[in-house]
Scaffold this motif. Structure first.
Motif, PDB file in Angstrom:
ATOM      1  N   ALA A  98      -2.207   8.141   9.879  1.00 37.46           N
ATOM      2  CA  ALA A  98      -3.281   9.118   9.739  1.00 37.46           C
ATOM      3  C   ALA A  98      -2.724  10.515   9.486  1.00 37.46           C
ATOM      4  O   ALA A  98      -3.263  11.264   8.648  1.00 37.46           O
ATOM      5  N   ARG A  99      -1.642  10.880  10.168  1.00 41.75           N
ATOM      6  CA  ARG A  99      -1.062  12.203   9.954  1.00 41.75           C
ATOM      7  C   ARG A  99      -0.437  12.320   8.557  1.00 41.75           C
ATOM      8  O   ARG A  99      -0.532  13.354   7.900  1.00 41.75           O
ATOM      9  N   THR A 100       0.196  11.237   8.101  1.00 40.39           N
ATOM     10  CA  THR A 100       0.766  11.245   6.754  1.00 40.39           C
ATOM     11  C   THR A 100      -0.325  11.405   5.703  1.00 40.39           C
ATOM     12  O   THR A 100      -0.190  12.164   4.737  1.00 40.39           O
ATOM     13  N   GLY A 101      -1.423  10.678   5.866  1.00 37.66           N
ATOM     14  CA  GLY A 101      -2.522  10.805   4.925  1.00 37.66           C
ATOM     15  C   GLY A 101      -3.149  12.180   4.945  1.00 37.66           C
ATOM     16  O   GLY A 101      -3.522  12.727   3.889  1.00 37.66           O
ATOM     17  N   LEU A 102      -3.282  12.766   6.126  1.00 36.03           N
ATOM     18  CA  LEU A 102      -3.852  14.105   6.220  1.00 36.03           C
ATOM     19  C   LEU A 102      -2.948  15.114   5.519  1.00 36.03           C
ATOM     20  O   LEU A 102      -3.424  16.011   4.813  1.00 36.03           O
ATOM     21  N   ARG A 103      -1.638  14.954   5.707  1.00 33.15           N
ATOM     22  CA  ARG A 103      -0.708  15.882   5.061  1.00 33.15           C
ATOM     23  C   ARG A 103      -0.763  15.754   3.536  1.00 33.15           C
ATOM     24  O   ARG A 103      -0.718  16.761   2.823  1.00 33.15           O
ATOM     25  N   ALA A 104      -0.887  14.522   3.032  1.00 33.63           N
ATOM     26  CA  ALA A 104      -0.922  14.319   1.582  1.00 33.63           C
ATOM     27  C   ALA A 104      -2.222  14.835   0.970  1.00 33.63           C
ATOM     28  O   ALA A 104      -2.230  15.297  -0.175  1.00 33.63           O
ATOM     29  N   ALA A 105      -3.313  14.753   1.702  1.00 28.75           N
ATOM     30  CA  ALA A 105      -4.623  15.156   1.172  1.00 28.75           C
ATOM     31  C   ALA A 105      -5.043  16.539   1.642  1.00 28.75           C
ATOM     32  O   ALA A 105      -6.221  16.901   1.493  1.00 28.75           O
ATOM     33  N   ALA A 125       0.855  -1.192   0.000  1.00 26.57           N
ATOM     34  CA  ALA A 125       0.000   0.000   0.000  1.00 26.57           C
ATOM     35  C   ALA A 125       0.885   1.235   0.000  1.00 26.57           C
ATOM     36  O   ALA A 125       1.660   1.449   0.935  1.00 26.57           O
ATOM     37  N   GLY A 126       0.774   2.035  -1.036  1.00 26.81           N
ATOM     38  CA  GLY A 126       1.522   3.280  -1.129  1.00 26.81           C
ATOM     39  C   GLY A 126       0.657   4.466  -0.769  1.00 26.81           C
ATOM     40  O   GLY A 126      -0.305   4.371   0.008  1.00 26.81           O
ATOM     41  N   GLU A 127       0.964   5.623  -1.357  1.00 24.37           N
ATOM     42  CA  GLU A 127       0.218   6.834  -1.044  1.00 24.37           C
ATOM     43  C   GLU A 127      -1.239   6.748  -1.476  1.00 24.37           C
ATOM     44  O   GLU A 127      -2.098   7.422  -0.915  1.00 24.37           O
ATOM     45  N   GLU A 128      -1.524   5.885  -2.473  1.00 26.18           N
ATOM     46  CA  GLU A 128      -2.906   5.761  -2.939  1.00 26.18           C
ATOM     47  C   GLU A 128      -3.806   5.094  -1.916  1.00 26.18           C
ATOM     48  O   GLU A 128      -5.036   5.137  -2.053  1.00 26.18           O
ATOM     49  N   ALA A 129      -3.230   4.472  -0.890  1.00 25.46           N
ATOM     50  CA  ALA A 129      -4.022   3.790   0.134  1.00 25.46           C
ATOM     51  C   ALA A 129      -3.918   4.469   1.494  1.00 25.46           C
ATOM     52  O   ALA A 129      -4.300   3.877   2.503  1.00 25.46           O
ATOM     53  N   LEU A 130      -3.446   5.699   1.539  1.00 20.96           N
ATOM     54  CA  LEU A 130      -3.385   6.428   2.799  1.00 20.96           C
ATOM     55  C   LEU A 130      -4.781   6.870   3.230  1.00 20.96           C
ATOM     56  O   LEU A 130      -5.698   6.960   2.411  1.00 20.96           O
ATOM     57  N   PRO A 131      -4.974   7.146   4.505  1.00 20.62           N
ATOM     58  CA  PRO A 131      -6.244   7.763   4.914  1.00 20.62           C
ATOM     59  C   PRO A 131      -6.488   9.065   4.151  1.00 20.62           C
ATOM     60  O   PRO A 131      -5.553   9.790   3.816  1.00 20.62           O
ATOM     61  N   TYR A 132      -7.719   9.350   3.854  1.00 19.68           N
ATOM     62  CA  TYR A 132      -8.186  10.514   3.095  1.00 19.68           C
ATOM     63  C   TYR A 132      -7.912  10.401   1.599  1.00 19.68           C
ATOM     64  O   TYR A 132      -8.149  11.348   0.863  1.00 19.68           O
ATOM     65  N   LEU A 145      -6.897  21.768  10.381  1.00 18.57           N
ATOM     66  CA  LEU A 145      -6.326  20.837   9.409  1.00 18.57           C
ATOM     67  C   LEU A 145      -4.885  21.217   9.084  1.00 18.57           C
ATOM     68  O   LEU A 145      -3.998  20.350   9.011  1.00 18.57           O
ATOM     69  N   ARG A 146      -4.632  22.497   8.885  1.00 22.86           N
ATOM     70  CA  ARG A 146      -3.261  22.919   8.590  1.00 22.86           C
ATOM     71  C   ARG A 146      -2.347  22.666   9.777  1.00 22.86           C
ATOM     72  O   ARG A 146      -1.200  22.209   9.612  1.00 22.86           O
ATOM     73  N   ALA A 147      -2.844  22.949  10.980  1.00 25.52           N
ATOM     74  CA  ALA A 147      -2.014  22.740  12.170  1.00 25.52           C
ATOM     75  C   ALA A 147      -1.688  21.265  12.376  1.00 25.52           C
ATOM     76  O   ALA A 147      -0.553  20.896  12.697  1.00 25.52           O
ATOM     77  N   ALA A 148      -2.676  20.391  12.167  1.00 25.58           N
ATOM     78  CA  ALA A 148      -2.431  18.954  12.344  1.00 25.58           C
ATOM     79  C   ALA A 148      -1.456  18.437  11.302  1.00 25.58           C
ATOM     80  O   ALA A 148      -0.618  17.570  11.591  1.00 25.58           O
ATOM     81  N   SER A 149      -1.533  18.953  10.068  1.00 21.73           N
ATOM     82  CA  SER A 149      -0.605  18.500   9.031  1.00 21.73           C
ATOM     83  C   SER A 149       0.824  18.928   9.331  1.00 21.73           C
ATOM     84  O   SER A 149       1.777  18.300   8.858  1.00 21.73           O
ATOM     85  N   GLU A 150       0.987  19.985  10.111  1.00 19.81           N
ATOM     86  CA  GLU A 150       2.319  20.463  10.470  1.00 19.81           C
ATOM     87  C   GLU A 150       2.861  19.810  11.727  1.00 19.81           C
ATOM     88  O   GLU A 150       3.958  20.153  12.172  1.00 19.81           O
ATOM     89  N   GLY A 151       2.098  18.887  12.316  1.00 20.82           N
ATOM     90  CA  GLY A 151       2.594  18.133  13.461  1.00 20.82           C
ATOM     91  C   GLY A 151       2.072  18.565  14.804  1.00 20.82           C
ATOM     92  O   GLY A 151       2.476  18.004  15.827  1.00 20.82           O
ATOM     93  N   GLU A 152       1.165  19.533  14.851  1.00 28.25           N
ATOM     94  CA  GLU A 152       0.614  19.946  16.140  1.00 28.25           C
ATOM     95  C   GLU A 152      -0.212  18.806  16.735  1.00 28.25           C
ATOM     96  O   GLU A 152      -0.978  18.154  16.022  1.00 28.25           O
ATOM     97  N   PRO A 153      -0.058  18.541  18.040  1.00 25.07           N
ATOM     98  CA  PRO A 153      -0.749  17.389  18.649  1.00 25.07           C
ATOM     99  C   PRO A 153      -2.244  17.624  18.827  1.00 25.07           C
ATOM    100  O   PRO A 153      -2.723  17.951  19.923  1.00 25.07           O
ATOM    101  N   LEU A 154      -2.994  17.473  17.752  1.00 22.94           N
ATOM    102  CA  LEU A 154      -4.448  17.578  17.782  1.00 22.94           C
ATOM    103  C   LEU A 154      -5.053  16.187  17.627  1.00 22.94           C
ATOM    104  O   LEU A 154      -4.420  15.294  17.064  1.00 22.94           O
ATOM    105  N   PRO A 155      -6.273  15.977  18.122  1.00 23.59           N
ATOM    106  CA  PRO A 155      -6.920  14.659  17.987  1.00 23.59           C
ATOM    107  C   PRO A 155      -7.272  14.367  16.534  1.00 23.59           C
ATOM    108  O   PRO A 155      -8.237  14.907  15.982  1.00 23.59           O
ATOM    109  N   LEU A 156      -6.497  13.502  15.897  1.00 24.83           N
ATOM    110  CA  LEU A 156      -6.702  13.195  14.482  1.00 24.83           C
ATOM    111  C   LEU A 156      -8.024  12.478  14.247  1.00 24.83           C
ATOM    112  O   LEU A 156      -8.622  12.618  13.182  1.00 24.83           O
ATOM    113  N   ASP A 157      -8.474  11.676  15.233  1.00 27.41           N
ATOM    114  CA  ASP A 157      -9.757  10.995  15.049  1.00 27.41           C
ATOM    115  C   ASP A 157     -10.909  11.984  15.032  1.00 27.41           C
ATOM    116  O   ASP A 157     -11.925  11.762  14.372  1.00 27.41           O
TER     117      ASP A 157
END
Length: 703
Positions: free
Chosen positions: A609-616, A346-353, A644-656
């Motif tokens: 989940a954070r990687t998928g959020l950043r990619a999407a 599973a590559g980037e095409e199977a990430l969350p989002y 969304l921008r803050a979570a993609s930058e690594g801020e500890p927000l609840p991703l769920d």
């Protein structure tokens, strides 16, 4: 998507002999793509691609040949014809619980004269919905068909409660996202008598003051083993099905074998398979299904069938690091000669989002919508009947609130190991020294807090959830937050004050409503299981591959019952789930397990989940550029985009929580853009659910 639908009316007959609805003019109406199970005066249909063996009808006839009682069992049920007939005869006296005790996962509808009983399951994976209609009551195992039937609008108040308190039944009540469509609670049955309705529970509820009799841990684990073995056996003994004809194979493709080409066309493999993630739940099911004693197929009576090996599917996420131990454990387990191992890259095409623009409309919103494409790719390489380990955590693990139940029973010494494990999880710090005392005081406070006081306190704190959201950075923080009668969900911090205030009113009304109060730990554990089962049901619909059935034995009635009999002192111990499943496998004759078996993998899931959020992120920002949730008054688009921008930058927000918001917005867009309806005929409703294709404004709704 498969569902059943029927109704009960005061009318003795609709003047027809087929699949019709009530009408004095004889106009017909029936669900699209349905098959009639029985007709007037109270018809019942099965809709969707049901297999022939998944629909079983039993009837008891009079001397004149007219049926006086009949029963339909839809789903996977291992009961024999004689057992079904005996159950129907006993049900004539009003007994219901025994109709839920057969191994498997199914929905039961019993008709005795004009009395109809529809029985839901204990977990909530097979819910029952109903709505008043045409002088009677219509019922179904899906909410959307009933919403179409009554031309329902959205219930924005329910959506607000679903986002603010997803694990609090008191906030959700018996509602659905569709106004006028109700849901019966897990462990209950809907009884209809010529249009009138009654909801009754068929499971005993433990007293708040007196603990239920405790059985010894050895017998309790043996009960879990027997229930789980029978649940797996029920699927193995069912008839096998090959996938339906799909587009032809385009021929050899460089780098792709037959299995990969079949998966690319969306065709599961004929036979039986299982997930094999390296975790304890999926590994237990795979090993049981591959070597369950007493099944024909080999000289020793082991295996899944004559010369057949169980297909074990492992997802290898190429975008994540740190899951090498899981993959190695899966490889060691798959060395079993009765397993055929398939690793799905599973590559980037199977990430969350990923691929949010595609996907079917599901019955309800759920956080799993953002990972549906990821699961669909994995399941496409699976079998026509595929085991998944979902629900094991909620069924076997101890909810943190169960620590309060132990204190109510004066079993303080059983708190030593769990609180010590939480202190170790904090790491060597000064803060970790105070964790045991802090957790003990929170558990004691909950044990001394009444149901009404707890809900009133939660209602008072909820309006400030978007300003004073707690940080759940460590396991100890999460456990402390869970030691309450109700707590805000992870998405509550981004809801508007108006939405939170309305949910707070719901909690205040529930606090003064008379209910059968359970012990706090048991009540919170059942609510968490019901929330997971509802999400699993939506995932089945969102990631569905045609001709494939997903089987989650941990959500079966008998497995849930056996797990509830486990002593709380055994549940709360660190690593209890892995230890219980290890003993289950040992009782089935399986002893060789890889080192590290049962190690949790939550950190890897959060990183993915954070990687998928950043990619999407661009697609998500566009999704919340003008969101329907903002039109309904539930969120402010600017606040969500900032999160969304803050979570993609690594801020500890609840991703769920962000996943829940994105899934709900995605579901709303799919709902308002749908075409057609679930009903056809001259008397069919002229408008579908959410008539006009728009979300009603917040100010027009009643609380």
């Amino acid at each position: 998507m498969r569902w059943l639908v029927g109704w009960s009316s005061i009318a003795a007959s609709f003047g027809t002999a087929g699949a019709v609805g009530p009408s004095d003019e004889g106009r017909t109406m029936h669900p699209v793509g349905s098959q009639l199970l029985w007709g007037d005066p109270d018809p019942l249909w099965a809709v969707g691609d049901w297999r022939p063996d998944e629909i079983r009808i039993t009837a008891v006839e009079t001397a004149e040949g007219a049926p006086t009682a009949r029963m339909a069992v839809l789903g996977c049920c291992s009961a024999t014809d004689e057992q079904l007939r005996s159950g129907l005869l006993a049900a004539r006296g009003g007994a219901l619980r025994h109709l839920t005790s057969w191994p498997g996962s199914y929905t039961t509808v019993v008709q005795i004269g004009r009395r109809i009983t529809v029985i839901g399951d204990l977990a909530g994976a097979r819910p029952v919905f109903y709505t008043p209609w045409a002088g009677g009551t219509a019922y179904a195992t899906a909410a959307l068909p009933l919403a179409d039937l009554i031309e329902a609008q959205l219930d924005i108040g329910h959506l607000a409660a679903l986002l603010a308190c997803p694990e609090t039944p008191e906030a959700l009540r018996d509602g659905t996202p569709y106004a006028g469509v109700k849901r019966i609670p897990p462990g209950h049955a809907l009884i209809l008598r010529e249009g009138s309705r009654e909801i009754t529970g068929y499971e005993a509820v433990a007293s708040l003051a007196v603990a239920a009799p405790q059985i010894d841990p050895v017998s309790a684990v043996e009960g879990v083993r027997d229930a789980l073995v029978e649940a797996v056996r029920a699927r193995l003994l069912a008839p096998r099905h090959a996938p339906e004809t799909l587009p032809p194979d385009p021929g050899p493709v460089p780098g792709m074998g037959p299995a990969e080409r079949r998966a690319a066309r969306g065709a599961p493999v004929p036979g039986i398979g299982s997930d094999l993630s390296g975790g304890s739940a999926s590994a237990t099911l795979a090993l049981l299904a591959a070597g369950l004693p007493g099944l024909p197929g080999t000289l020793l009576g082991h295996g899944t069938g004559a010369g057949e090996r169980l297909l074990a599917v492992t997802l290898n996420d190429l975008t994540a690091r740190g899951h090498e131990d899981e993959l190695e454990r899966a490889r060691v387990i798959a060395a079993n000669p009765r397993l055929h191992h398939v690793v799905v890259a599973a590559g980037e095409e199977a990430l969350p989002y990923a691929d949010l623009g595609s996907g079917p409309l599901t019955d309800e919103p759920a956080p799993s919508l953002v990972v549906a494409e990821r699961h669909r790719r994995r399941l496409a390489s699976g079998s026509a009947d595929h085991f998944v380990g979902g629900g094991a955590r909620q069924v076997l693990d101890a909810h943190p609130a169960r620590l309060a139940d132990l204190l109510m029973d004066r079993r303080r010494r059983h708190l030593l190991r769990p609180v010590a494990a939480l202190a170790r999880a904090e790491g060597p710090s000064a803060h970790s020294l105070f964790v045991p005392l802090t957790v003990y005081r929170a558990a004691r406070r909950l044990s001394r807090t009444s149901y009404r006081t707890g809900l009133e306190a939660a209602a008072g704190r909820l309006p400030d959830a978007n300003r004073n959201a707690p940080d759940l950075d460590t396991p100890a923080d999460a456990s402390l937050a869970a030691l309450a009668w109700s707590r805000p969900g992870p998405a509550a911090r981004w809801l508007t004050g108006e939405a939170l205030a309305e949910v707070s009113v719901r909690l205040q009304e529930a606090a003064v409503r008379p209910v059968s109060v359970q012990r706090p730990g048991e009540a919170r554990a059942r609510a968490a299981l019901a929330r997971y089962a509802a999400d699993h049901r939506i995932l089945e619909q969102a990631a569905e591959n045609r001709s494939q059935r997903l089987h989650a034995p941990f959500l079966d009635n008998q497995v849930v019952r056996a797990a509830r009999a486990l002593p709380e002192s055994l549940r709360v111990q660190p690593g209890a789930r892995a230890a219980i499943l290890r003993r289950v496998l040992a009782g089935a004759g399986i002893h060789d397990l890889p080192p590290g078996w049962g190690t949790p993998s939550l950190a890897t899931s959060n990183a993915t989940a954070r990687t998928g959020l950043r990619a999407a992120l661009p697609e998500l920002i566009a999704l919340f550029d003008a969101p329907l949730l903002a039109d309904a008054g539930l969120v402010e688009a600017r606040v969500v985009r900032k999160a969304l921008r803050a979570a993609s930058e690594g801020e500890p927000l609840p991703l769920d929580g962000l996943a829940h918001l994105a899934s709900t917005e995605l579901w709303l867009r799919r709902l308002v853009s749908r075409r057609g309806t679930c009903w056809t005929g001259t008397a069919a409703p002229r408008q579908r659910a959410v008539a006009g294709g728009v979300v009603p404004a917040r100010r027009t709704l009643q609380p």
